[in-house]
Write an enzyme that holds these catalytic residues in place. Sequence first.
Site, PDB file in Angstrom:
ATOM      1  N   ARG A 132       1.484   1.723  -5.045  1.00 42.05           N
ATOM      2  CA  ARG A 132       2.861   1.128  -4.485  1.00 42.05           C
ATOM      3  C   ARG A 132       2.216  -0.352  -4.182  1.00 42.05           C
ATOM      4  O   ARG A 132       1.501  -0.601  -2.903  1.00 42.05           O
ATOM      5  CB  ARG A 132       4.134   1.797  -3.586  1.00 42.05           C
ATOM      6  CG  ARG A 132       5.005   0.591  -4.155  1.00 42.05           C
ATOM      7  CD  ARG A 132       6.202   1.416  -3.151  1.00 42.05           C
ATOM      8  NE  ARG A 132       5.274   0.835  -0.841  1.00 42.05           N
ATOM      9  CZ  ARG A 132       5.410   2.044  -0.268  1.00 42.05           C
ATOM     10  NH1 ARG A 132       5.839   2.541  -0.044  1.00 42.05           N
ATOM     11  NH2 ARG A 132       5.440   1.136   0.982  1.00 42.05           N
ATOM     12  N   GLU A 150       0.273  -6.111   0.515  1.00 42.82           N
ATOM     13  CA  GLU A 150      -0.195  -5.090   0.938  1.00 42.82           C
ATOM     14  C   GLU A 150      -0.242  -4.121  -0.347  1.00 42.82           C
ATOM     15  O   GLU A 150       0.523  -3.660  -1.066  1.00 42.82           O
ATOM     16  CB  GLU A 150      -0.185  -4.110   1.886  1.00 42.82           C
ATOM     17  CG  GLU A 150       0.726  -3.005   1.535  1.00 42.82           C
ATOM     18  CD  GLU A 150       0.678  -1.242   3.165  1.00 42.82           C
ATOM     19  OE1 GLU A 150      -0.433  -1.486   2.730  1.00 42.82           O
ATOM     20  OE2 GLU A 150       1.277  -1.163   3.175  1.00 42.82           O
ATOM     21  N   ASN A 152      -0.845   0.136  -1.486  1.00 40.83           N
ATOM     22  CA  ASN A 152      -1.244   1.420  -1.148  1.00 40.83           C
ATOM     23  C   ASN A 152      -1.886   2.574  -1.961  1.00 40.83           C
ATOM     24  O   ASN A 152      -1.465   2.277  -3.373  1.00 40.83           O
ATOM     25  CB  ASN A 152       0.063   1.358  -1.053  1.00 40.83           C
ATOM     26  CG  ASN A 152       0.849   0.548   0.174  1.00 40.83           C
ATOM     27  OD1 ASN A 152       0.125   1.135   0.992  1.00 40.83           O
ATOM     28  ND2 ASN A 152       2.067   0.627  -0.213  1.00 40.83           N
ATOM     29  N   SER A 157       5.341   6.342  -0.491  1.00 37.16           N
ATOM     30  CA  SER A 157       5.979   6.997  -0.236  1.00 37.16           C
ATOM     31  C   SER A 157       8.027   5.534  -1.015  1.00 37.16           C
ATOM     32  O   SER A 157       7.810   5.357  -1.345  1.00 37.16           O
ATOM     33  CB  SER A 157       6.213   7.440   0.788  1.00 37.16           C
ATOM     34  OG  SER A 157       6.483   6.682   2.221  1.00 37.16           O
ATOM     35  N   LYS A 338      -6.739  -3.095   3.836  1.00 43.21           N
ATOM     36  CA  LYS A 338      -6.276  -3.903   4.002  1.00 43.21           C
ATOM     37  C   LYS A 338      -7.762  -5.406   3.998  1.00 43.21           C
ATOM     38  O   LYS A 338      -7.892  -6.442   2.704  1.00 43.21           O
ATOM     39  CB  LYS A 338      -6.026  -4.501   4.978  1.00 43.21           C
ATOM     40  CG  LYS A 338      -4.250  -4.291   4.840  1.00 43.21           C
ATOM     41  CD  LYS A 338      -4.318  -3.033   5.853  1.00 43.21           C
ATOM     42  CE  LYS A 338      -2.218  -2.694   5.601  1.00 43.21           C
ATOM     43  NZ  LYS A 338      -1.863  -1.587   6.100  1.00 43.21           N
ATOM     44  N   LYS A 412      -4.513  -7.169  11.508  1.00 43.22           N
ATOM     45  CA  LYS A 412      -4.677  -5.576  10.644  1.00 43.22           C
ATOM     46  C   LYS A 412      -5.476  -5.186  11.075  1.00 43.22           C
ATOM     47  O   LYS A 412      -6.935  -5.460   9.842  1.00 43.22           O
ATOM     48  CB  LYS A 412      -3.928  -5.674   9.040  1.00 43.22           C
ATOM     49  CG  LYS A 412      -2.719  -6.395   8.940  1.00 43.22           C
ATOM     50  CD  LYS A 412      -2.187  -5.946   7.854  1.00 43.22           C
ATOM     51  CE  LYS A 412      -1.050  -7.313   6.625  1.00 43.22           C
ATOM     52  NZ  LYS A 412      -0.279  -6.816   6.127  1.00 43.22           N
ATOM     53  N   GLU A 416      -2.956   2.901   7.567  1.00 45.21           N
ATOM     54  CA  GLU A 416      -1.559   2.742   6.628  1.00 45.21           C
ATOM     55  C   GLU A 416      -0.651   3.883   7.645  1.00 45.21           C
ATOM     56  O   GLU A 416      -0.573   4.712   8.778  1.00 45.21           O
ATOM     57  CB  GLU A 416      -2.110   4.200   5.605  1.00 45.21           C
ATOM     58  CG  GLU A 416      -3.064   3.396   4.355  1.00 45.21           C
ATOM     59  CD  GLU A 416      -2.636   1.959   4.035  1.00 45.21           C
ATOM     60  OE1 GLU A 416      -0.935   1.479   3.889  1.00 45.21           O
ATOM     61  OE2 GLU A 416      -3.370   0.734   3.746  1.00 45.21           O
ATOM     62  N   GLY A 417       0.261   3.759   6.990  1.00 47.69           N
ATOM     63  CA  GLY A 417       1.845   4.786   7.562  1.00 47.69           C
ATOM     64  C   GLY A 417       2.483   4.212   8.768  1.00 47.69           C
ATOM     65  O   GLY A 417       2.872   4.434   9.242  1.00 47.69           O
ATOM     66  N   ARG A 499      12.600  -2.040   0.571  1.00 47.32           N
ATOM     67  CA  ARG A 499      13.027  -1.573   2.335  1.00 47.32           C
ATOM     68  C   ARG A 499      13.655  -2.964   2.812  1.00 47.32           C
ATOM     69  O   ARG A 499      13.072  -4.084   2.815  1.00 47.32           O
ATOM     70  CB  ARG A 499      11.941  -1.286   3.045  1.00 47.32           C
ATOM     71  CG  ARG A 499      11.447   0.142   2.827  1.00 47.32           C
ATOM     72  CD  ARG A 499      10.400   0.624   2.929  1.00 47.32           C
ATOM     73  NE  ARG A 499       9.455  -0.532   2.496  1.00 47.32           N
ATOM     74  CZ  ARG A 499       8.007  -0.582   3.058  1.00 47.32           C
ATOM     75  NH1 ARG A 499       7.183   0.251   4.002  1.00 47.32           N
ATOM     76  NH2 ARG A 499       7.299  -1.097   2.642  1.00 47.32           N
TER      77      ARG A 499
END
Length: 523
Positions: A132, A150, A152, A157, A338, A412, A416-417, A499
Amino acid sequence: MTSLTGDSYPPVLEDARELERLVQTIKDWTIAHGLAVRPPPTNPGDEEGVLATGAPVTLFPSPFPRSCFEEAKAVQTQYNELYARISRDEEFLGQLVKQVAGGDDFIDNLWKVHLRVKEEGYVQSLTLGLFRSDYMVHQDGDKLQIKQVEFNTIASSFGGLSSRTSLLHKHLAKTEYPFLSNPIPPSSLDLPENRSTEGLAAGLAAAYHAYGKSALGHPTCVLFLVQDGERNVFDQRHLEYAVQQAPGPNADLIPVFRLPFSQILTHTTLATSSPRRELLYHPPHNPSLTFEVAVAYLRAGYGPGDYPTPAAWDARYQLERSNAITCPSVLTQLAGMKKVQQVLATPEGSGDDDDPIPSALRRFLPSPADAAALAAIRKTFTNIYPLDGSPAGLLARAIATDPARCVRYVMKPQREGGGNNVYKSAIPARLAAIPPEHWGSYILMELITPPPAVNTILRGNGKVEQGGVICELGVYGTCLWNRETGEVVRNEEAGYLLRTKGDQSEEGGVAAGYGCMDSVRLV
Ligand code: ADP
Ligand code: MG
């Protein structure tokens, strides 16, 4: 800055009865259609874990520039192939791991899993990526351009909930918005189709079929490796159901199982009688059955929290050295660092200021046939800098330690997450607490500044928040490739995620409680 639609859309509902009606419709629709999450474990009266609650959503689909949406979708297959190529470049990844691993044991341990497997030889040549790529719209004068937040490569998800959010807004566009006191005619809303659930499931099903029949005579399966106490379980379930029903060469259902990452060593073994190290799954509910795992799909294992003991690393090693097609492999997970994104985006060498040459990008897209992909991908980059001792790193260090200049940046780590980044004026103090020899484990990224927008968010707890919002678009992609030959067996764009978060919030994660689900109204 100008907003995308002027003041009239999305409407701010002033009449409490109108707002209540819409909220009630959404509360019921979300549960009726599985646009849901588990409530926090602290919820009283839910000791058995039976409750579900609507996922946080916007009341209206947010306006999104059509050209930006189309550009993000169009570049996805090019991104898929780029990351497949990066995943195969062990030398490149090894160099970057070396640069960040000094201050980052997690990355170092992942790399060690790869080295162990490499020593004995990988048995499975296929790798699956469910990717993603996340963007925000950057406004530069009148020009709107998507800029990548970013990329993924593990546990991407919300594909299961995102297609449902699009359906929710399509439903409201037909049944509710036309009957507001300021009616919105359905024909005025361009709501694109979103097949994220089917798209991701098709990628998993393709890998399952590519694995072929078990040489040992077992039935094959797809295994979801999940976190204990996952609240975003319905997102994953929708994907499972879609894989089970995915059309394939024969009409047989694809067996799908869920296994907590923490129980891999308890319920899986490697076939001892065979040099191919088939991964065998023994379902705890019926140990007389044995399945051969064709695809090991990780919705866990992306952060240090899933590796509390050395045994958890042994579990990851067991997956990686097995014959199962891993989604993702360790190298593919590392391609999502990253640091990789920074190196691709940081111009190197002697390009002049108007046309800097991102030479690391050129390493992966070297031929004239790659020119279009190179140009399209490069357009999505914003400025990202290393924080190491290189000339670019020293420039970034000067920015990051300057209280006046750091406010336009985010720092950063290789994580992740959500919840790991350091924003704006918090950067200098955080850096001061880290030994300078470990600063190279971080990257410094310019903040993307989307045009102002408003919307109303219905939170999981039923609270309604109205105000300025920031939207982040994610585009899913699935890619199946051969790690030895580089052949790309399958490469598809697979739907989108929108989002949205309050404009005062820096983090955007839905699961982390910052953002909410949304869909796109093209403008
Ligand atoms: P994670 O891997 O934790 O999801 P991200 O890089 O996606 O980390 O950052 C988390 C959130 O922080 C994003 O969803 C976005 O809301 C915000 N963010 C990250 N980078 C930027 C940026 N360059 N400009 C604006 N917001 C950003
Ligand atoms: Mg993110």
